[in-house]
Write an enzyme that holds these catalytic residues in place. Structure first.
Site, mmCIF file in Angstrom:
data_model
loop_
_atom_site.group_PDB
_atom_site.id
_atom_site.type_symbol
_atom_site.label_atom_id
_atom_site.label_comp_id
_atom_site.label_asym_id
_atom_site.label_seq_id
_atom_site.Cartn_x
_atom_site.Cartn_y
_atom_site.Cartn_z
ATOM 1 N N LYS A 296 -6.896 -2.785 3.263
ATOM 2 C CA LYS A 296 -7.357 -1.967 4.382
ATOM 3 C C LYS A 296 -6.339 -2.032 5.500
ATOM 4 O O LYS A 296 -5.609 -3.016 5.619
ATOM 5 C CB LYS A 296 -8.697 -2.492 4.907
ATOM 6 C CG LYS A 296 -9.495 -1.467 5.663
ATOM 7 C CD LYS A 296 -10.174 -0.532 4.682
ATOM 8 C CE LYS A 296 -11.157 0.388 5.330
ATOM 9 N NZ LYS A 296 -12.127 0.883 4.350
HETATM 10 N N1 GLU Z 1 -12.048 4.301 3.416
HETATM 11 C C1 GLU Z 1 -12.821 4.545 2.237
HETATM 12 C C2 GLU Z 1 -13.626 3.311 1.877
HETATM 13 O O1 GLU Z 1 -13.915 2.483 2.717
HETATM 14 C C3 GLU Z 1 -11.991 5.088 1.099
HETATM 15 C C4 GLU Z 1 -10.883 4.211 0.608
HETATM 16 C C5 GLU Z 1 -9.954 4.868 -0.405
HETATM 17 O O2 GLU Z 1 -10.222 5.961 -0.835
HETATM 18 O O3 GLU Z 1 -8.970 4.219 -0.746
HETATM 19 O O4 GLU Z 1 -14.068 3.154 0.780
#
Ligand code: GLU
Length: 433
Positions: free
Chosen positions: A123
């Site tokens: 993240k």
């Molecule tokens: N931000 C989204 C999540 O928390 C998508 C992450 C992604 O597609 O890599 O799952």
């Protein structure tokens, strides 16, 4: 012994409940510890999996439109890559913290394992209020961030995606910055891109659509007829607003929604399509004609069948969990329920579809996008949605079966399933060197 699910300890002097720990990273560790103990994970792997593998902390200087220089703080955290490249979104928010990003990266590892896609978890985040930046400032900030995380990211290393307050445009800038500095166009370095730059049909709706599939499965399990069921949704961004649309199409009655300003309530059911047009015009749901105004906090406590927290962390806590009246809580947001509140909801017979399952549709279609980019062959929308339905329905069934086997709630069942898959990959690969 883990104390993860024990009742909130009382303060010996005042006998008031000790203030709940709302630190997202400690919450993520606590959820993990509890599940790891339940499934008897060996101590060594426990130690490895409690913490992220790698974290980058950044100072990002940006030349503002008025000529001044501002320095923003940013992060990229990779939790685990045993099952494949790291994967996870980038969040732009004034309250982003390092611990929050560490938690979100950890949750991504479990999420990818639960839907069984070949990714680990990561993240990113920048402490900023994108609404207070101009388009050009946002571009310069994004490009500087993309450049700084370039050594870590790549189509086979770590693949960012949108999260709170980031979108397809931000992904396009990251893709371009990475491509320009690597000498060739690399659409597979990010997902959630615009369609004409290698994005996937269905990606924009995927988090909400995935959530819908888990809600359908939960309703089936509990004998609730989704058609006519009442729904309250906290958060009217990408996940919340599209979930409202899809649920309304399934015949559910969306009685309340809220955004960062406030909420609206109509017990007869809101006209979701009109509400979307209203929000697009005015920037908020507030002021929507013929609806009552309701606070985001009051929305959580509404009498309804399905409650969908689709905003930020720590919305259902010991302060309000006793008053939640929904039968199903579907966590479209990451981390909306604290561990103590979770236990309380479970003991009250409320089914919580945990974030790592309920919102995994987003990363699942990110995986489809990445596969299409690598193949340079694109699927039609029906194909994407059909595959998504298959993945989400299976994930719900797997989580439910694991929870039943271990006599735990769905979150711990989901964690046990994920831990088993990740630990299996780690044991088989071995610890290098
Ligand atoms: N931000 C989204 C999540 O928390 C998508 C992450 C992604 O597609 O890599 O799952």
């Amino acid at each position: 012994m883990s104390t993860a699910r024990l009742p909130v300890p009382a303060d010996p002097i005042t006998t008031a409940p000790v203030k709940e720990d709302l630190n997202s990273f400690r919450i993520a560790m606590r959820q993990f510890d509890y599940a790891a103990e339940k499934c008897g994970l060996e101590a060594g792997l426990c130690e490895v999996l409690r913490r992220p593998r790698r974290a980058l902390s950044l100072s990002l200087p940006v030349k503002m439109d008025d000529g001044s220089i501002r320095v923003f703080e940013g992060f990229r955290v990779q939790h685990n890559s045993a099952r494949g490249p790291c994967k996870g979104g980038i969040r732009y928010h004034p309250n982003v913290t390092f611990d929050e990003v560490r938690a979100l990266a950890t949750w991504m590892t479990w999420k990818c394992a639960i839907v069984n896609i070949p990714f680990g978890g990561a993240k990113g985040g920048i402490v900023c209020d994108p609404h207070k930046l101009s388009h050009n400032e946002l571009e310069r900030l994004t490009r500087r961030y993309a450049y700084e995380i370039s050594p870590l990211i790549g189509p086979d290393k770590d693949i960012p995606a949108p999260d709170v307050y980031t979108d397809a445009q931000v992904m396009a800038w990251i893709m371009d910055t990475y491509s320009m500095t690597h000498g060739s166009s690399a659409p597979g370095v990010v997902t959630g891109k615009p369609l004409f730059l290698g994005g996937s049909l269905g990606r924009n709706e995927a988090t909400a659509r995935g959530c819908l599939f888990t809600v359908r499965a939960a309703c089936k399990e509990l004998g609730i007829n989704l058609s006519g069921a009442t729904v309250a949704i906290q958060g009217f961004g990408n996940a919340g607003s599209i979930a409202a649309q899809l649920l309304a199409k399934d015949g559910a009655k969306v009685i309340a929604v809220s955004d960062s300003r406030a909420g609206v309530l109509d017990r007869a059911g809101l006209n979701v399509e009109e509400l979307l047009i209203f929000k697009a015009k005015t920037g908020s749901v507030l002021g929507f004609p013929s609806a009552e105004v309701i606070s985001s906090e009051a929305l959580i406590e509404l009498q309804c069948d399905i409650l969908i927290p689709a905003a930020l962390e720590n919305q259902i806590t010991m302060q309000n969990a006793e008053r939640v009246k929904a039968r199903i809580v579907a966590e479209a947001a990451n981390g909306p329920t604290t561990p103590d509140a979770d236990l309380l909801l479970h003991n009250r017979g409320i089914m919580v579809i945990p974030d790592v399952l309920a919102n995994a549709g987003g990363v699942t279609v990110s995986y489809f996008e990445w596969v299409q980019d690598l193949q340079e062959l694109f699927w039609d929308e029906d194909d994407v949605n059909r595959r998504l339905e298959r993945v989400m329905t299976k994930a719900f069934a797997d989580v439910h079966a694991t929870a039943t086997k271990y006599s735990v709630e769905l979150r711990t069942g989901a964690y046990i399933l994920a831990i088993d898959r990740v630990a299996n990959a780690m044991r088989t690969r071995g610890i290098w060197p």
